[in-house]
Design a protein around this motif. Structure first.
Motif, PDB file in Angstrom:
ATOM      1  N   PRO A 155      21.198  -3.530  -4.671  1.00 22.70           N
ATOM      2  CA  PRO A 155      20.232  -3.172  -4.448  1.00 22.70           C
ATOM      3  C   PRO A 155      18.349  -3.575  -4.035  1.00 22.70           C
ATOM      4  N   ILE A 156      18.847  -3.465  -2.208  1.00 25.58           N
ATOM      5  CA  ILE A 156      17.592  -4.904  -1.630  1.00 25.58           C
ATOM      6  C   ILE A 156      16.867  -2.977  -1.151  1.00 25.58           C
ATOM      7  N   GLN A 157      15.224  -3.284  -1.890  1.00 25.39           N
ATOM      8  CA  GLN A 157      14.952  -2.497  -1.556  1.00 25.39           C
ATOM      9  C   GLN A 157      13.748  -3.001  -0.100  1.00 25.39           C
ATOM     10  N   LEU A 158      13.365  -2.125   1.153  1.00 19.84           N
ATOM     11  CA  LEU A 158      12.137  -2.586   2.058  1.00 19.84           C
ATOM     12  C   LEU A 158      11.506  -1.467   1.803  1.00 19.84           C
ATOM     13  N   HIS A 159      11.047  -2.583   2.546  1.00 20.68           N
ATOM     14  CA  HIS A 159       9.132  -2.228   2.923  1.00 20.68           C
ATOM     15  C   HIS A 159       8.678  -2.611   4.732  1.00 20.68           C
TER      16      HIS A 159
ATOM     17  N   SER B  83       0.705  -1.157  -0.174  1.00 17.61           N
ATOM     18  CA  SER B  83      -0.167  -0.105   0.090  1.00 17.61           C
ATOM     19  C   SER B  83       0.706   1.590   0.329  1.00 17.61           C
ATOM     20  N   GLU B  84       0.495   2.637  -0.691  1.00 17.22           N
ATOM     21  CA  GLU B  84       1.143   3.336  -0.073  1.00 17.22           C
ATOM     22  C   GLU B  84       1.895   4.195   0.878  1.00 17.22           C
ATOM     23  N   SER B  85       1.158   3.015   2.041  1.00 22.07           N
ATOM     24  CA  SER B  85       1.946   3.475   3.360  1.00 22.07           C
ATOM     25  C   SER B  85       3.137   2.871   4.342  1.00 22.07           C
ATOM     26  N   GLY B  86       3.047   1.524   3.048  1.00 20.87           N
ATOM     27  CA  GLY B  86       3.867   0.936   2.790  1.00 20.87           C
ATOM     28  C   GLY B  86       3.798  -0.751   3.756  1.00 20.87           C
TER      29      GLY B  86
ATOM     30  N   PHE C 146      -4.482 -18.573   1.451  1.00 25.61           N
ATOM     31  CA  PHE C 146      -4.071 -17.823   2.972  1.00 25.61           C
ATOM     32  C   PHE C 146      -3.740 -16.047   2.358  1.00 25.61           C
ATOM     33  N   THR C 147      -4.352 -15.734   3.348  1.00 26.14           N
ATOM     34  CA  THR C 147      -3.780 -14.398   3.480  1.00 26.14           C
ATOM     35  C   THR C 147      -2.567 -13.946   4.987  1.00 26.14           C
ATOM     36  N   MET C 148      -1.706 -13.013   4.044  1.00 28.77           N
ATOM     37  CA  MET C 148      -0.350 -13.299   5.049  1.00 28.77           C
ATOM     38  C   MET C 148       0.159 -11.781   5.191  1.00 28.77           C
ATOM     39  N   LEU C 149       0.576 -10.845   6.288  1.00 27.81           N
ATOM     40  CA  LEU C 149       0.960  -9.920   6.638  1.00 27.81           C
ATOM     41  C   LEU C 149       2.508  -9.860   7.387  1.00 27.81           C
ATOM     42  N   PRO C 150       3.099  -9.518   6.155  1.00 23.72           N
ATOM     43  CA  PRO C 150       4.770  -8.987   6.465  1.00 23.72           C
ATOM     44  C   PRO C 150       5.285  -8.460   7.281  1.00 23.72           C
ATOM     45  N   GLN C 151       6.165  -8.194   8.462  1.00 23.15           N
ATOM     46  CA  GLN C 151       5.798  -7.203   9.055  1.00 23.15           C
ATOM     47  C   GLN C 151       8.082  -7.160   8.151  1.00 23.15           C
ATOM     48  N   LEU C 152       8.299  -7.513   7.245  1.00 24.79           N
ATOM     49  CA  LEU C 152       9.164  -7.089   6.721  1.00 24.79           C
ATOM     50  C   LEU C 152       9.419  -7.821   5.485  1.00 24.79           C
ATOM     51  N   THR C 153       9.750  -6.712   3.855  1.00 21.67           N
ATOM     52  CA  THR C 153       9.322  -7.120   2.910  1.00 21.67           C
ATOM     53  C   THR C 153      10.832  -6.555   2.092  1.00 21.67           C
ATOM     54  N   LEU C 154      11.189  -7.835   2.469  1.00 22.23           N
ATOM     55  CA  LEU C 154      13.289  -7.481   0.599  1.00 22.23           C
ATOM     56  C   LEU C 154      12.863  -7.531  -0.120  1.00 22.23           C
ATOM     57  N   ILE C 155      13.456  -6.858  -1.383  1.00 22.79           N
ATOM     58  CA  ILE C 155      13.276  -7.030  -2.508  1.00 22.79           C
ATOM     59  C   ILE C 155      14.171  -7.048  -3.361  1.00 22.79           C
ATOM     60  N   GLY C 156      14.216  -7.457  -4.001  1.00 21.85           N
ATOM     61  CA  GLY C 156      15.937  -7.957  -4.354  1.00 21.85           C
ATOM     62  C   GLY C 156      17.471  -8.981  -4.040  1.00 21.85           C
TER      63      GLY C 156
ATOM     64  N   SER D 178      11.122   5.825   0.923  1.00 22.77           N
ATOM     65  CA  SER D 178      12.519   4.786   0.048  1.00 22.77           C
ATOM     66  C   SER D 178      13.017   4.638   1.133  1.00 22.77           C
ATOM     67  N   VAL D 179      13.565   3.479   1.386  1.00 20.21           N
ATOM     68  CA  VAL D 179      14.723   2.830   1.879  1.00 20.21           C
ATOM     69  C   VAL D 179      15.647   1.668   1.772  1.00 20.21           C
ATOM     70  N   THR D 180      16.622   1.728   0.766  1.00 23.81           N
ATOM     71  CA  THR D 180      17.367   0.206   0.176  1.00 23.81           C
ATOM     72  C   THR D 180      18.639   0.569   1.204  1.00 23.81           C
ATOM     73  N   GLY D 181      18.914  -1.663   1.473  1.00 25.93           N
ATOM     74  CA  GLY D 181      19.543  -1.461   1.832  1.00 25.93           C
ATOM     75  C   GLY D 181      20.958  -2.234   0.885  1.00 25.93           C
TER      76      GLY D 181
END
Length: 475
Positions: free
Chosen positions: A250-254, A30-33, A96-106, A229-232
């Protein structure tokens, strides 16, 4: 964290320990992350059957880690996934619907693998206005009806931090497309913060540092800004560039920020309590002071910035949060007590020894905090350095009395105090006075002296606006 627009992607997802069982799923950010994942299962495998049994029994439905791939996003790692819903539609079709506390893309992190970085970049709303520097110059030649745009790369701003950390303010600039015929040109500049470590550090460390620095910028900007934006980066995660070289992935974090505001903030440098240019020569010392303040006053600072961002909370809750913040700030910065510690301990020991029967234990418990200063006394001490804003002695006393009575009423709802406690518009103004007092002490904690506070009042309007809203004395 706030995005310009939501992200919706479809892909396949699986458990790290069971990579052969891959199920289709829909990822929504979502727009709020906030991130949610809905997976669709045609045939229940042992892994998903275990998840179903745990979810239905209530024994536990949080999944440590799920891996996946999605079009346009690449490799995805989802951590601490809370299963919030299960449904069945048709024969052998489950969701199943799940809500991850942390998402890392890359990148994919395997089961039990720690997420570490050596560089952690983030941007926040309003940072360009706060830095007040630009590499874009526009010149208008009205006689010839011409406009020229000059674009230059800005140098990074380096700041040393405690604990062997480095901070850089970096600038990302986008240029017009280098085509022969241009009918539209857009140039943008976006500043961001880069935290750099010489050795890998856990994600939790970087996230904590980023939150503290975001709150520093909230104080400086005067609004509940959010990260956008957050990138590690990690030296262990590299790829070849096709030309014989390598680059860090670049690892994008949400993730949802604690105390994030509900709405996007429209910022203006004219309303900020202070700009980067106001503290440029002291920035290293000021940031070191701020990080040290967090070690001492962390709960009070977090409480204030949560209250700043939570515009939907009840006014009574905001008042209580700020009153607790004032009390905590003074308690953690002062060793003052009603009487000397040794004298008090001797008095308690005498009273307990003299108490009849088994009442000694009860009495000792009741006297545990009796030597601490009252809220009334703490408020008076907190006002002293800034009494020029709070009027004469009579006005200061009226403010302190009203805060104490209102705090006591809203805490215990003693009917005898109901008519004396602030409510409505009076409570709003009383809350703004507490906010001013907290802000002044936060400025003091980072090294602002009386001259700098007065300069902020006359140079920028946000602090002056708060003083007027609180019906305080504006120099």
């Amino acid at each position: 964290m706030r995005l310009d627009e939501p992200i919706e992607k479809s892909g396949f997802f699986w458990f790290p320990e069971d990579p052969d069982v891959r199920v289709p799923g829909d990822l929504h950010i979502s727009e709020s992350g906030e991130v949610s994942l809905k997976v669709h299962i045609q045939d229940m495998s042992p892994s998903w059957n275990r998840v179903l049994n745990e979810h239905m029994s209530g024994e536990g439905s949080a999944l440590d880690r799920i891996l996946g791939t999605a079009a346009g996003q690449g490799l995805i790692t989802l951590d601490d996934c809370l299963v919030t819903n299960f449904s069945s539609s048709g024969f052998y079709h489950y969701e199943f619907t799940m809500l991850p506390q942390l998402t890392l893309i890359g990148c994919h992190y395997e089961a039990g693998e720690e997420v570490t970085f050596t560089e952690f970049n983030f941007s926040v709303e309003g940072i360009d206005e706060w830095l007040a520097v630009s590499g874009i110059t526009v010149r208008h030649e009205f006689e010839d009806l011409r406009t020229s745009v000059e674009i230059r790369a800005l140098e990074e701003i380096h700041v040393g931090l405690p604990d062997g950390m480095g901070l850089k303010f970096k600038f990302r600039v986008t240029f017009p497309s280098p085509t022969m015929r241009i009918t539209e040109a857009q140039v943008t500049q976006k500043a961001f913060v880069s935290l750099v470590s010489s050795e890998p550090r856990p994600l939790e460390y970087f996230a904590s540092m980023a939150k503290k620095l975001r709150n520093f910028l909230r104080l400086a900007i005067g609004q509940p800004i959010s990260m956008d934006s957050v990138t590690g980066y990690s030296p262990e995660l590299v790829r070849t560039d096709g030309n014989g070289g390598e680059y860090k992935v670049p690892i994008q974090l949400h993730y949802r920020e604690n105390g994030s505001s509900e709405k996007k903030q429209e910022t203006s440098g004219l309303r900020m309590p202070f700009l980067y240019t106001d503290i440029e020569s002291q920035i290293e010392e000021i940031l070191a002071n701020w990080l040290h303040s967090y070690k001492v006053f962390g709960p009070a600072l977090d409480g204030y910035f949560t209250a700043m961002a939570n515009t939907s909370q009840y006014l009574e809750d905001e008042f209580l949060q700020l009153a607790r913040g004032i009390e905590t700030l003074h308690r953690r910065s002062s060793t003052d007590t009603v009487m000397p510690k040794e004298e008090f301990e001797e008095l308690v020991a005498h009273l307990v020894a003299s108490s009849p029967n088994d009442s000694g234990r009860w009495l000792k418990t009741r006297l545990r905090y009796a030597n601490e200063l009252s809220l009334r006394r703490r408020l008076r001490l907190m006002i002293e350095p800034y009494e020029r804003f709070f009027g004469d002695r009579k006005q200061q006393k009226a403010f302190v009395d009203k805060v104490v009575i209102t705090r006591n009423y809203l805490t215990h709802y003693d009917t005898s105090l109901e008519n004396q406690a602030a409510a409505g518009g009076e409570l709003w103004q009383l809350t703004r006075k507490l906010e001013v007092l907290l802000q002044l002490h936060m400025l003091q904690s980072i090294g602002f002296d009386a001259w700098q506070v007065d300069r902020s009042l006359h140079t920028h309007s946000n602090l002056r606006r708060l003083l007027r809203a609180a019906d305080l004395v504006v120099p």
